[in-house]
Design a protein around this motif. Sequence first.
Motif, PDB file in Angstrom:
ATOM      1  N   LYS A  99       0.720  -1.286  -0.088  1.00 35.14           N
ATOM      2  CA  LYS A  99       0.114   0.069   0.047  1.00 35.14           C
ATOM      3  C   LYS A  99       0.979   1.211  -0.170  1.00 35.14           C
ATOM      4  O   LYS A  99       2.205   0.940   0.297  1.00 35.14           O
ATOM      5  CB  LYS A  99      -0.885  -0.035   1.233  1.00 35.14           C
ATOM      6  CG  LYS A  99      -1.985  -1.229   1.305  1.00 35.14           C
ATOM      7  CD  LYS A  99      -2.649  -1.123   2.444  1.00 35.14           C
ATOM      8  CE  LYS A  99      -3.422  -2.495   2.720  1.00 35.14           C
ATOM      9  NZ  LYS A  99      -3.929  -2.494   4.046  1.00 35.14           N
ATOM     10  N   MET A 127      -4.436 -10.255   8.630  1.00 38.34           N
ATOM     11  CA  MET A 127      -5.524  -9.623   7.848  1.00 38.34           C
ATOM     12  C   MET A 127      -6.696 -10.447   8.128  1.00 38.34           C
ATOM     13  O   MET A 127      -6.739 -11.644   8.035  1.00 38.34           O
ATOM     14  CB  MET A 127      -5.142  -9.704   6.422  1.00 38.34           C
ATOM     15  CG  MET A 127      -5.944  -8.736   5.432  1.00 38.34           C
ATOM     16  SD  MET A 127      -5.790  -8.827   3.791  1.00 38.34           S
ATOM     17  CE  MET A 127      -4.168  -7.931   3.935  1.00 38.34           C
ATOM     18  N   GLU A 130     -12.666  -9.358   6.345  1.00 45.69           N
ATOM     19  CA  GLU A 130     -13.361  -8.410   5.726  1.00 45.69           C
ATOM     20  C   GLU A 130     -12.303  -7.748   4.914  1.00 45.69           C
ATOM     21  O   GLU A 130     -12.489  -7.161   3.616  1.00 45.69           O
ATOM     22  CB  GLU A 130     -14.158  -7.141   6.539  1.00 45.69           C
ATOM     23  CG  GLU A 130     -15.269  -7.757   7.229  1.00 45.69           C
ATOM     24  CD  GLU A 130     -16.505  -7.805   6.282  1.00 45.69           C
ATOM     25  OE1 GLU A 130     -16.592  -7.508   5.239  1.00 45.69           O
ATOM     26  OE2 GLU A 130     -17.096  -9.214   6.190  1.00 45.69           O
ATOM     27  N   ASP A 131     -11.191  -7.340   5.349  1.00 45.11           N
ATOM     28  CA  ASP A 131     -10.046  -6.858   4.491  1.00 45.11           C
ATOM     29  C   ASP A 131      -9.713  -7.556   3.282  1.00 45.11           C
ATOM     30  O   ASP A 131      -9.556  -7.092   2.221  1.00 45.11           O
ATOM     31  CB  ASP A 131      -8.855  -6.493   5.390  1.00 45.11           C
ATOM     32  CG  ASP A 131      -9.093  -5.203   6.348  1.00 45.11           C
ATOM     33  OD1 ASP A 131      -9.910  -4.480   6.080  1.00 45.11           O
ATOM     34  OD2 ASP A 131      -8.313  -5.304   7.315  1.00 45.11           O
ATOM     35  N   GLN A 132      -9.593  -8.919   3.644  1.00 48.18           N
ATOM     36  CA  GLN A 132      -9.266  -9.937   2.537  1.00 48.18           C
ATOM     37  C   GLN A 132     -10.348  -9.860   1.474  1.00 48.18           C
ATOM     38  O   GLN A 132      -9.849  -9.867   0.401  1.00 48.18           O
ATOM     39  CB  GLN A 132      -9.029 -11.151   2.840  1.00 48.18           C
ATOM     40  CG  GLN A 132      -7.931 -11.520   3.922  1.00 48.18           C
ATOM     41  CD  GLN A 132      -8.028 -12.940   4.345  1.00 48.18           C
ATOM     42  OE1 GLN A 132      -7.860 -13.868   3.544  1.00 48.18           O
ATOM     43  NE2 GLN A 132      -8.199 -13.403   5.585  1.00 48.18           N
ATOM     44  N   HIS A 134     -12.503  -7.321   0.733  1.00 46.74           N
ATOM     45  CA  HIS A 134     -12.289  -6.061  -0.008  1.00 46.74           C
ATOM     46  C   HIS A 134     -11.232  -6.028  -0.957  1.00 46.74           C
ATOM     47  O   HIS A 134     -11.516  -5.622  -2.003  1.00 46.74           O
ATOM     48  CB  HIS A 134     -11.927  -4.795   1.091  1.00 46.74           C
ATOM     49  CG  HIS A 134     -11.762  -3.812   0.517  1.00 46.74           C
ATOM     50  ND1 HIS A 134     -12.621  -2.871   0.033  1.00 46.74           N
ATOM     51  CD2 HIS A 134     -10.540  -2.932   0.426  1.00 46.74           C
ATOM     52  CE1 HIS A 134     -12.321  -1.657  -0.488  1.00 46.74           C
ATOM     53  NE2 HIS A 134     -10.892  -1.826  -0.266  1.00 46.74           N
TER      54      HIS A 134
END
Length: 167
Positions: A99, A127, A130-132, A134
């Motif tokens: 990132k 992680m 939800e982040d995965q 997304h």
Amino acid sequence: MKYFNILIIVFSVFFGCKQQEKTAEEQTASIETENFEAFGALMDGNDAYDANEMLTKYQEMAVTDTTATRFTAKVTEVCKSKGCWMKLQLGQEKEVMVKFKDYGFFMPKDIVGKEVVVNGLAFVEEMGVEDQRHFAEDGGKTEEEIAAIVDPKKTFSFEADGVLLKK
């Protein structure tokens, strides 16, 4: 006294503008060099680890460890929405999620397979689901692939303040 105050104002404005020029130069969004296109903070590609060396460093790190480093790797995936993240190939079929610091710059969306040098902070994190999901959605994964994500996972992550994209 009146002329002295005007002189002080002129100097303040002049030196204030000089400082802004330097700040803009340090945070250049895209600068062309001979072999690379630079994004983010200016840097050189010297003393960068290769992908296999970086994998070894990641494997020695525990969750929440952080280290400042620079390494070279090939791009395997880029955010199809804005170019706001990318994945890089490490050795042994491992990847690192990159990132960009403060979302200060984005990468072109058509650089899969190209070589980059990234500079910044390497860290290991866990992680969440939800982040995965997304990132899978941003990466263009199918609904079935996204639904199959049900467990948190240990990931190699990187916050880049500068990237060199090999031409």
